[in-house]
Motif scaffolding. Structure first.
Motif, short mmCIF file in Angstrom:
data_model
loop_
_atom_site.label_atom_id
_atom_site.label_comp_id
_atom_site.label_asym_id
_atom_site.label_seq_id
_atom_site.Cartn_x
_atom_site.Cartn_y
_atom_site.Cartn_z
N ALA A 165 37.53 16.68 6.95
CA ALA A 165 36.77 15.62 6.29
C ALA A 165 36.40 14.51 7.27
O ALA A 165 35.28 13.97 7.22
CB ALA A 165 37.57 15.05 5.12
N ILE A 166 37.32 14.17 8.17
CA ILE A 166 37.04 13.15 9.19
C ILE A 166 35.90 13.62 10.09
O ILE A 166 34.97 12.85 10.41
CB ILE A 166 38.31 12.86 10.01
N ALA A 167 35.94 14.89 10.48
CA ALA A 167 34.88 15.43 11.35
C ALA A 167 33.54 15.42 10.63
O ALA A 167 32.51 15.04 11.22
CB ALA A 167 35.26 16.84 11.78
N ARG A 168 33.52 15.84 9.36
CA ARG A 168 32.25 15.86 8.61
C ARG A 168 31.67 14.46 8.46
O ARG A 168 30.44 14.29 8.47
CB ARG A 168 32.47 16.48 7.23
N ALA A 169 32.54 13.47 8.33
CA ALA A 169 32.08 12.10 8.13
C ALA A 169 31.66 11.44 9.44
O ALA A 169 31.09 10.34 9.42
CB ALA A 169 33.18 11.27 7.47
N GLY A 170 31.93 12.08 10.56
CA GLY A 170 31.55 11.50 11.85
C GLY A 170 32.44 10.36 12.30
O GLY A 170 32.01 9.53 13.12
N CYS A 171 33.67 10.32 11.79
CA CYS A 171 34.61 9.27 12.18
C CYS A 171 35.41 9.72 13.41
O CYS A 171 35.63 10.92 13.62
CB CYS A 171 35.57 8.96 11.05
N LEU A 172 35.85 8.77 14.21
CA LEU A 172 36.68 9.02 15.39
C LEU A 172 36.06 10.09 16.29
O LEU A 172 36.75 10.96 16.81
CB LEU A 172 38.09 9.45 14.97
N PHE B 61 38.33 6.96 4.46
CA PHE B 61 37.26 6.40 5.28
C PHE B 61 37.28 4.88 5.27
O PHE B 61 36.88 4.25 6.26
CB PHE B 61 35.92 6.96 4.82
N ARG B 62 37.73 4.29 4.17
CA ARG B 62 37.88 2.83 4.17
C ARG B 62 38.89 2.41 5.24
O ARG B 62 38.69 1.42 5.95
CB ARG B 62 38.32 2.33 2.79
N TRP B 63 39.99 3.17 5.34
CA TRP B 63 40.99 2.84 6.37
C TRP B 63 40.41 3.04 7.77
O TRP B 63 40.55 2.16 8.64
CB TRP B 63 42.23 3.72 6.20
N LEU B 64 39.74 4.17 7.99
CA LEU B 64 39.21 4.44 9.32
C LEU B 64 38.16 3.40 9.72
O LEU B 64 38.14 2.93 10.87
CB LEU B 64 38.61 5.84 9.36
N HIS B 65 37.30 3.01 8.80
CA HIS B 65 36.27 2.03 9.14
C HIS B 65 36.89 0.68 9.47
O HIS B 65 36.43 -0.03 10.37
CB HIS B 65 35.27 1.90 7.99
N ARG B 66 37.94 0.31 8.76
CA ARG B 66 38.59 -0.98 9.03
C ARG B 66 39.39 -0.96 10.32
O ARG B 66 39.51 -1.97 11.01
CB ARG B 66 39.52 -1.35 7.87
N CYS B 67 39.94 0.19 10.66
CA CYS B 67 40.95 0.24 11.72
C CYS B 67 40.58 1.09 12.92
O CYS B 67 41.41 1.26 13.82
CB CYS B 67 42.28 0.74 11.14
N TRP C 151 49.98 -1.72 9.14
CA TRP C 151 50.73 -1.10 10.24
C TRP C 151 49.95 -1.18 11.54
O TRP C 151 50.51 -1.52 12.59
CB TRP C 151 51.05 0.36 9.89
N VAL C 152 48.66 -0.88 11.50
CA VAL C 152 47.85 -0.95 12.72
C VAL C 152 47.85 -2.36 13.28
O VAL C 152 48.03 -2.58 14.49
CB VAL C 152 46.40 -0.47 12.44
N GLU C 153 47.68 -3.36 12.43
CA GLU C 153 47.67 -4.74 12.91
C GLU C 153 49.03 -5.13 13.49
O GLU C 153 49.10 -5.78 14.54
CB GLU C 153 47.29 -5.69 11.77
N ILE C 154 50.12 -4.72 12.84
CA ILE C 154 51.46 -5.05 13.34
C ILE C 154 51.67 -4.43 14.72
O ILE C 154 52.19 -5.08 15.65
CB ILE C 154 52.53 -4.55 12.35
N GLU C 155 51.27 -3.18 14.89
CA GLU C 155 51.47 -2.53 16.19
C GLU C 155 50.55 -3.13 17.25
O GLU C 155 50.92 -3.19 18.43
CB GLU C 155 51.26 -1.02 16.07
N ARG C 156 49.37 -3.59 16.86
CA ARG C 156 48.50 -4.30 17.81
C ARG C 156 49.17 -5.58 18.30
O ARG C 156 49.16 -5.87 19.50
CB ARG C 156 47.14 -4.64 17.16
N ILE C 157 49.73 -6.33 17.37
CA ILE C 157 50.40 -7.57 17.75
C ILE C 157 51.59 -7.28 18.65
O ILE C 157 51.82 -7.96 19.67
CB ILE C 157 50.84 -8.35 16.50
N ARG C 158 52.36 -6.27 18.31
CA ARG C 158 53.52 -5.91 19.12
C ARG C 158 53.10 -5.47 20.52
O ARG C 158 53.86 -5.61 21.48
CB ARG C 158 54.33 -4.80 18.44
#
Length: 302
Positions: A46-53, A20-26, A130-137
C-alpha cells in the motif's frame, strides 16, 4: 533504529487513511532518523502504491500477515533473529471493530513489546509522538507540527498501573513530577490515584487540592470511565503500565480501553511500558526547554 510496521486494511484503503496520515506528517522525521521500517506485506504494498517513502532503502518488506509476516515482527521484538532484524518497537494501526486485532500474532506482538520494554504504537498520534521524541533525543530541533502533542497546559493525562506495575508508576511520577504537573488535569484508577496523591503531598502539592482525580479501580469500572474520557476527546495521553504476565478478571474493560484508544487514533497517545514513558518524559522536558509553549495554547489551535 528499526520498527515493525503493520496497518489494518482500513488504515491503508484510501489516500487519507491513517497509515498515510502518519507518513505525510512524519516522512521528514523518518528520513532524518534513517528509521528502518520492517513492514508486513500488504502494508508495504500500500505504501508503494501510494508513492510514499520513495527511494527509501530502510523500508523493508516482510511476508503478508497470514504468511508469517506478523510472526517475523514478534520474533524481531523478542530478538531471536539476525542482528539486522532486531526491532526496537512496533507500529500496529488497528481497526477497533475488526477481530483481526485479537489474532494470536497481534496479541503476541503487543505482549512481547511490553515484556521487552519496547514501544507498541497503536495510534497515529502515538506514532507521530514517537518520531518527535526520537528526533529530540537525537539532538534535532523541535518540529512545529508536533506542538499539539505537547500542549500539556490544555491536556489531560491518565495513569493506570496494574498491581505489579504500581511501584514503577510511582517511581516514574516521583522523578517526573514537575512534567506531569504541567498537564491541565491528571486522572487515574483506584489505588494508583490514591498513591499518586500521597506522592504529590511529598512534593508540596496543596493539601486541599487533589493532584490526581481518582476514578474507580479497574475491576470496578475505572478503565471504562477513562475509556469514556478518551472517546469524548477529553483525555489526550494515556500511561498504561500493564502486567502482561497475569490474566486480569476485568479483561473486557481493558479491551474497551484499548478500543477507545484505537478509535481516537489521531487524538490519543498511549504509552505502554515504563521504559517508553521514561524516554518520552526526558525528551518532553528537553523539548519544553527548547520550545516553550504559551500557557493558553489550545491543542490543535494556535
Amino acid at each position: 533504529m528499526r520498527l515493525g510496521l503493520v496497518a489494518n486494511h482500513l488504515h491503508h484503503s484510501h489516500p487519507k487513511a491513517a497509515l498515510f496520515r502518519w507518513l505525510h506528517r512524519c516522512e521528514t522525521g523518518i528520513r532524518e532518523l534513517n528509521l528502518g521500517l520492517h513492514t508486513v506485506g500488504g502494508t508495504h504494498d500500500a505504501i508503494a502504491r501510494a508513492g510514499c517513502l520513495t527511494n527509501y532503502p530502510a523500508l523493508r518488506r516482510y511476508p503478508s500477515g497470514h504468511e508469517g509476516g506478523l510472526v517475523k515482527l514478534v520474533a524481531g521484538i523478542v530478538g531471536a533473529v539476525a542482528s539486522n532484524e532486531v526491532l526496537d518497537g512496533a507500529i500496529y494501526l488497528v481497526n477497533p471493530v475488526d477481530g483481526s486485532s485479537l489474532f494470536p500474532e497481534a496479541l503476541a506482538l503487543k505482549r512481547q513489546c511490553i515484556v521487552h520494554q519496547k514501544p507498541f504504537l497503536s495510534t497515529v498520534a502515538s506514532a507521530c509522538d514517537w518520531v518527535e521524541i526520537e528526533r529530540i533525543r537525537a539532538g534535532m530541533k523541535p518540529d512545529d507540527g508536533a506542538d499539539p502533542l505537547h500542549a500539556m497546559p490544555s491536556q489531560t493525562i491518565a495513569m493506570i498501573a496494574h498491581d505489579a506495575m504500581k511501584a514503577p508508576m510511582m517511581a516514574f511520577a516521583d522523578k517526573h513530577f514537575d512534567l506531569l504537573s504541567r498537564f491541565a488535569f491528571r486522572v487515574a484508577t483506584g489505588t494508583t490515584g490514591k498513591s499518586l496523591n500521597e506522592l504529590a503531598r511529598k512534593h508540596g502539592w496543596p493539601e486541599e487540592a487533589s493532584w490526581v482525580t481518582c476514578y474507580e479501580s479497574g475491576p470496578m469500572g475505572g478503565d471504562a470511565q477513562i475509556a469514556n474520557l478518551i472517546f469524548e476527546r477529553r483525555c489526550q495521553r494515556l500511561l498504561f503500565f500493564e502486567n502482561p504476565h497475569v490474566p486480569h478478571q476485568h479483561e473486557a474493560d481493558i479491551q474497551l480501553l484499548e478500543r477507545a484508544v484505537a478509535a481516537t487514533t489521531d487524538d490519543t497517545v498511549c504509552i505502554t511500558c515504563p521504559a517508553s514513558a521514561i524516554r518520552w518524559a526526558e525528551a518532553a522536558e528537553r523539548r519544553a526547554r527548547l520550545r516553550p509553549l504559551r500557557v493558553d495554547y489550545v491543542a490543535g489551535k494556535d
